[in-house]
Design a protein around this motif. Structure first.
Motif, PDB file in Angstrom:
ATOM      1  N   ALA A  25     -26.761   5.247  16.675  1.00  0.00           N
ATOM      2  CA  ALA A  25     -26.443   6.547  16.078  1.00  0.00           C
ATOM      3  C   ALA A  25     -25.897   6.407  14.652  1.00  0.00           C
ATOM      4  N   VAL A  26     -24.946   5.523  14.449  1.00  0.00           N
ATOM      5  CA  VAL A  26     -24.323   5.404  13.124  1.00  0.00           C
ATOM      6  C   VAL A  26     -25.345   4.894  12.099  1.00  0.00           C
ATOM      7  N   SER A  27     -26.029   3.809  12.433  1.00  0.00           N
ATOM      8  CA  SER A  27     -26.955   3.209  11.465  1.00  0.00           C
ATOM      9  C   SER A  27     -28.077   4.169  11.094  1.00  0.00           C
ATOM     10  N   TRP A  84     -31.071  -5.249  13.202  1.00  0.00           N
ATOM     11  CA  TRP A  84     -31.343  -5.917  14.479  1.00  0.00           C
ATOM     12  C   TRP A  84     -30.938  -4.948  15.586  1.00  0.00           C
ATOM     13  N   ASP A  85     -31.686  -4.921  16.661  1.00  0.00           N
ATOM     14  CA  ASP A  85     -31.235  -4.171  17.832  1.00  0.00           C
ATOM     15  C   ASP A  85     -31.898  -4.750  19.084  1.00  0.00           C
ATOM     16  N   ILE A  86     -31.252  -4.517  20.209  1.00  0.00           N
ATOM     17  CA  ILE A  86     -31.805  -5.019  21.478  1.00  0.00           C
ATOM     18  C   ILE A  86     -32.933  -4.119  21.986  1.00  0.00           C
ATOM     19  N   ALA A 170     -22.747  -2.548  12.974  1.00  0.00           N
ATOM     20  CA  ALA A 170     -22.661  -1.177  13.514  1.00  0.00           C
ATOM     21  C   ALA A 170     -23.269  -1.195  14.913  1.00  0.00           C
ATOM     22  N   ALA A 171     -23.071  -2.300  15.605  1.00  0.00           N
ATOM     23  CA  ALA A 171     -23.569  -2.426  16.980  1.00  0.00           C
ATOM     24  C   ALA A 171     -22.429  -2.112  17.947  1.00  0.00           C
ATOM     25  N   SER A 172     -22.787  -2.085  19.217  1.00  0.00           N
ATOM     26  CA  SER A 172     -21.845  -1.680  20.261  1.00  0.00           C
ATOM     27  C   SER A 172     -20.564  -2.523  20.256  1.00  0.00           C
ATOM     28  N   LYS A 248     -12.994   4.057  10.435  1.00  0.00           N
ATOM     29  CA  LYS A 248     -11.954   5.061  10.707  1.00  0.00           C
ATOM     30  C   LYS A 248     -12.561   6.464  10.649  1.00  0.00           C
ATOM     31  N   THR A 249     -12.844   7.032  11.816  1.00  0.00           N
ATOM     32  CA  THR A 249     -13.432   8.376  11.868  1.00  0.00           C
ATOM     33  C   THR A 249     -12.627   9.165  12.903  1.00  0.00           C
ATOM     34  N   GLY A 250     -12.952  10.419  13.088  1.00  0.00           N
ATOM     35  CA  GLY A 250     -12.447  11.245  14.185  1.00  0.00           C
ATOM     36  C   GLY A 250     -10.940  11.268  14.331  1.00  0.00           C
ATOM     37  N   ASN A 280     -22.359   9.939  23.748  1.00  0.00           N
ATOM     38  CA  ASN A 280     -23.446   9.111  23.203  1.00  0.00           C
ATOM     39  C   ASN A 280     -23.405   7.704  23.814  1.00  0.00           C
ATOM     40  N   ARG A 281     -24.294   6.830  23.300  1.00  0.00           N
ATOM     41  CA  ARG A 281     -24.358   5.479  23.878  1.00  0.00           C
ATOM     42  C   ARG A 281     -23.054   4.720  23.641  1.00  0.00           C
ATOM     43  N   ASP A 282     -22.418   4.984  22.498  1.00  0.00           N
ATOM     44  CA  ASP A 282     -21.121   4.365  22.217  1.00  0.00           C
ATOM     45  C   ASP A 282     -20.131   4.754  23.321  1.00  0.00           C
TER      46      ASP A 282
HETATM   47  N1  LIG Z   1     -19.379   6.728  15.118  1.00  0.00           N
HETATM   48  C1  LIG Z   1     -18.136   6.506  14.856  1.00  0.00           C
HETATM   49  O1  LIG Z   1     -17.421   7.393  14.480  1.00  0.00           O
HETATM   50  C2  LIG Z   1     -17.589   5.131  14.996  1.00  0.00           C
HETATM   51  C3  LIG Z   1     -16.286   4.913  14.568  1.00  0.00           C
HETATM   52  C4  LIG Z   1     -15.750   3.634  14.673  1.00  0.00           C
HETATM   53  C5  LIG Z   1     -16.494   2.609  15.187  1.00  0.00           C
HETATM   54  N2  LIG Z   1     -17.743   2.864  15.634  1.00  0.00           N
HETATM   55  C6  LIG Z   1     -18.443   1.737  16.215  1.00  0.00           C
HETATM   56  O2  LIG Z   1     -19.690   1.579  15.590  1.00  0.00           O
HETATM   57  C7  LIG Z   1     -20.564   1.000  16.526  1.00  0.00           C
HETATM   58  C8  LIG Z   1     -21.857   1.790  16.542  1.00  0.00           C
HETATM   59  O3  LIG Z   1     -21.637   3.111  17.021  1.00  0.00           O
HETATM   60  P1  LIG Z   1     -22.888   4.009  17.431  1.00  0.00           P
HETATM   61  O4  LIG Z   1     -22.349   5.355  17.753  1.00  0.00           O
HETATM   62  O5  LIG Z   1     -23.964   3.858  16.432  1.00  0.00           O
HETATM   63  O6  LIG Z   1     -23.328   3.313  18.804  1.00  0.00           O
HETATM   64  P2  LIG Z   1     -24.799   3.230  19.423  1.00  0.00           P
HETATM   65  O7  LIG Z   1     -24.589   2.837  20.832  1.00  0.00           O
HETATM   66  O8  LIG Z   1     -25.566   4.476  19.131  1.00  0.00           O
HETATM   67  O9  LIG Z   1     -25.484   2.063  18.592  1.00  0.00           O
HETATM   68  C9  LIG Z   1     -25.158   0.735  18.752  1.00  0.00           C
HETATM   69  C10 LIG Z   1     -26.456  -0.064  18.790  1.00  0.00           C
HETATM   70  O10 LIG Z   1     -26.132  -1.432  18.794  1.00  0.00           O
HETATM   71  C11 LIG Z   1     -27.087  -2.091  19.597  1.00  0.00           C
HETATM   72  N3  LIG Z   1     -26.542  -3.398  19.946  1.00  0.00           N
HETATM   73  C12 LIG Z   1     -25.599  -3.725  20.850  1.00  0.00           C
HETATM   74  N4  LIG Z   1     -25.339  -5.045  20.815  1.00  0.00           N
HETATM   75  C13 LIG Z   1     -26.140  -5.579  19.854  1.00  0.00           C
HETATM   76  C14 LIG Z   1     -26.314  -6.868  19.332  1.00  0.00           C
HETATM   77  N5  LIG Z   1     -25.627  -7.900  19.818  1.00  0.00           N
HETATM   78  N6  LIG Z   1     -27.199  -7.042  18.332  1.00  0.00           N
HETATM   79  C15 LIG Z   1     -27.911  -5.994  17.838  1.00  0.00           C
HETATM   80  N7  LIG Z   1     -27.793  -4.744  18.308  1.00  0.00           N
HETATM   81  C16 LIG Z   1     -26.906  -4.531  19.290  1.00  0.00           C
HETATM   82  C17 LIG Z   1     -27.309  -1.144  20.744  1.00  0.00           C
HETATM   83  O11 LIG Z   1     -28.526  -1.399  21.373  1.00  0.00           O
HETATM   84  C18 LIG Z   1     -27.282   0.208  20.040  1.00  0.00           C
HETATM   85  O12 LIG Z   1     -28.560   0.634  19.657  1.00  0.00           O
HETATM   86  C19 LIG Z   1     -19.842   0.978  17.878  1.00  0.00           C
HETATM   87  O13 LIG Z   1     -19.265  -0.279  18.097  1.00  0.00           O
HETATM   88  C20 LIG Z   1     -18.765   1.990  17.666  1.00  0.00           C
HETATM   89  O14 LIG Z   1     -17.633   1.752  18.501  1.00  0.00           O
HETATM   90  C21 LIG Z   1     -18.323   4.095  15.544  1.00  0.00           C
END
Ligand SMILES: NC(=O)c1ccc[n+]([C@@H]2O[C@H](COP(=O)([O-])OP(=O)(O)OC[C@H]3O[C@@H](n4cnc5c(N)ncnc54)[C@H](O)[C@@H]3O)[C@@H](O)[C@H]2O)c1
Length: 439
Positions: A25-27, A84-86, A170-172, A248-250, A280-282
């Motif tokens: 989602a973020v990327s 990169w993504d899984i 920006a992965a999980s 730092k969000t939300g 969401n997936r996060d």
């Molecule tokens: N959205 C926000 O406000 C926010 C704030 C702070 C931190 N984050 C962090 O940013 C990260 C991304 O958030 P998101 O909402 O995009 O989550 P998301 O689940 O939509 O995306 C994360 C992606 O990372 C992939 N992934 C997991 N492990 C991986 C690996 N080892 N290599 C490559 N890809 C991998 C997943 O398949 C998924 O597509 C999370 O860790 C989240 O906690 C998000």
């Protein structure tokens, strides 16, 4: 991090590659947003590098350029994205799946987004229990996997004709890991990779590969990742910029805006209860207690540092701080965060503040990714190596030099960021003393 005043900054010539670990989602919201801005469909709201100004000199001088005109940042037209993504979905499909941006907007950006296909990830389900995917590298050891990444980064850079590259995690969120003796030196770290030691998480393998490839690295999740001596020393040795952790969000953004205000007026705090629903997936990943523990640690420390109970025991000793995240699929990325804040004022009389923030997580995170990519590249071209504390502004759990407590107050963080830019350009730092106006 130290850098001379008015440092020589090499120009932002050529293309800047932005390699994203995780195409979720973020990327995708970040990439689609940059493409939309480039096409003139939208404005880069929330991005300090694109919309922010910086005051220079005296208040009467009337010098307030845009930050992007004051320091030589890469331009949006020069950004190239890779990931990169899984999961093998393109950025277009992943963005549709994330459901953050409207389908109509994404349809107009289909062409650039479809071209971005994720490379195979370095992944191990024991570090992110709720996920499994097929687009994953195989290798005998963690060290082999790192070598594969190093080769891939070099190929990607060449193929995409980039003069510079930055990498952003920006992965999980991975499970909670404590610092381990194998994280101490580069030798112990490399040996541990060769032995497939469990203290080496996938995120550390990406960070190691980046730093071995001359690529600065930012960590957008709360995982330990690059915040270990072995990798901090590698960054120093290879003169590379690093920063983290956890965008730092939300709710935490709100906390670091409101808590400094309460403290500045010497208002006391009995407790701060925060709860969220997120679908969401996060949110799904954070539903696993081990991943949540990593996030919880990151979220909890903020108030302690801002309020300094040891300095102000009458106001802040023993306040109760609770943070909950509940996975609730119907909400998707549109998180709702509630805060109940029990404060007290004059003569100890209690009061309450309630916040109901209907936020959009990735909409808040995307401009942070853009700013970090541009500022990391600036730091790199300015010769700033190691931990970039001036980028604390963007993180829930800012990385600092060992032994230094992190600064969480967003207003101090912003002043630090802007003064760093003034320092880089040889301008006077602004202290807000202002006595000269009354001479
Ligand atoms: N959205 C926000 O406000 C926010 C704030 C702070 C931190 N984050 C962090 O940013 C990260 C991304 O958030 P998101 O909402 O995009 O989550 P998301 O689940 O939509 O995306 C994360 C992606 O990372 C992939 N992934 C997991 N492990 C991986 C690996 N080892 N290599 C490559 N890809 C991998 C997943 O398949 C998924 O597509 C999370 O860790 C989240 O906690 C998000």
């Amino acid at each position: 991090m130290p850098v001379a005043k008015q440092a020589e900054i090499s120009p932002a010539e050529g293309k800047l590659g932005v390699l994203l670990v995780g195409l979720g989602a973020v990327s995708t919201t970040f990439i689609a947003g940059v493409e939309a801005v480039k096409k003139g469909f939208a404005q880069p709201i929330g991005s300090l590098t694109q919309m922010g100004t910086i005051r220079l000199g005296k208040r009467t001088d009337n010098r307030v350029p845009l930050i992007k005109d004051f320091v030589p940042l890469a331009q949006l037209k020069d950004l190239v994205f890779g990931a990169w993504d899984i999961f093998p979905d393109s950025a277009y499909d992943a963005a549709l799946n994330a459901g953050v941006l409207e389908k109509e907007l994404l349809a107009q950006l289909k062409e650039p987004l479809r071209k971005i296909k994720p490379m195979q990830a370095v992944f191990d389900q024991s570090y992110v229990k709720r996920l499994s995917g097929t687009n994953v590298k195989t290798g005998k050891t963690k060290f082999d996997l790192a070598q594969q990444l190093i080769d891939e980064i070099a190929d990607w850079k060449k193929k995409n004709k980039c003069s510079r590259v930055v990498m952003i995690w920006a992965a999980s969120t991975e499970i909670f890991l404590k610092p381990h003796p194998v994280h101490k030196t580069l030798d112990t770290f490399e040996q541990a990779m060769k032995e497939n030691h469990k203290a080496i998480a996938p995120s550390m393998i990406y960070a190691y590969a980046a730093l071995k490839s001359g690529v600065p690295f930012a960590n957008g999740a709360p995982n330990l990742t690059v915040d270990i001596p072995a990798l901090m020393n590698l960054a120093d040795k290879n003169r590379l910029a690093i920063c983290g952790k956890d965008f730092k969000t939300g709710q935490t953004l709100m906390k670091t805006i409101i808590a400094p205000g309460l403290k500045s007026r010497m208002l006391g705090l009995h407790g701060w209860y925060s709860t969220n629903i997120l679908g969401n997936r996060d949110g799904e990943v954070l539903d696993d207690p081990d991943s949540f523990k990593t996030k919880e640690e990151s979220k909890l420390s903020v108030l302690e540092y801002i309020l300094q109970p040891e300095v102000y025991p009458d106001l802040y000793k023993d306040f109760s701080h609770v943070v909950r995240i509940n996975y609730y699929p119907p909400r998707g990325d549109n998180k709702e965060g509630w805060d109940n804040i029990d404060i007290f004022g004059w003569l100890g009389y209690p009061m309450q503040i309630k916040i109901d923030f209907l936020c959009r997580d990735s909409i808040l995170a995307a401009p942070i990714v853009l700013d970090l990519a541009l500022f990391l590249d600036l730091a790199q071209r300015s010769g700033m190596k190691g931990v970039q504390e001036w980028l604390s502004f963007y993180f829930k759990s800012p990385q600092t030099a060992p032994g230094l407590y992190p600064e969480h107050d967003i207003f101090i963080q912003l002043m630090k960021l802007k003064n760093t830019l003034r320092h880089l350009r040889g301008e006077d730092l602004i202290t807000h003393l202002g006595l000269e106006y009354y001479d």
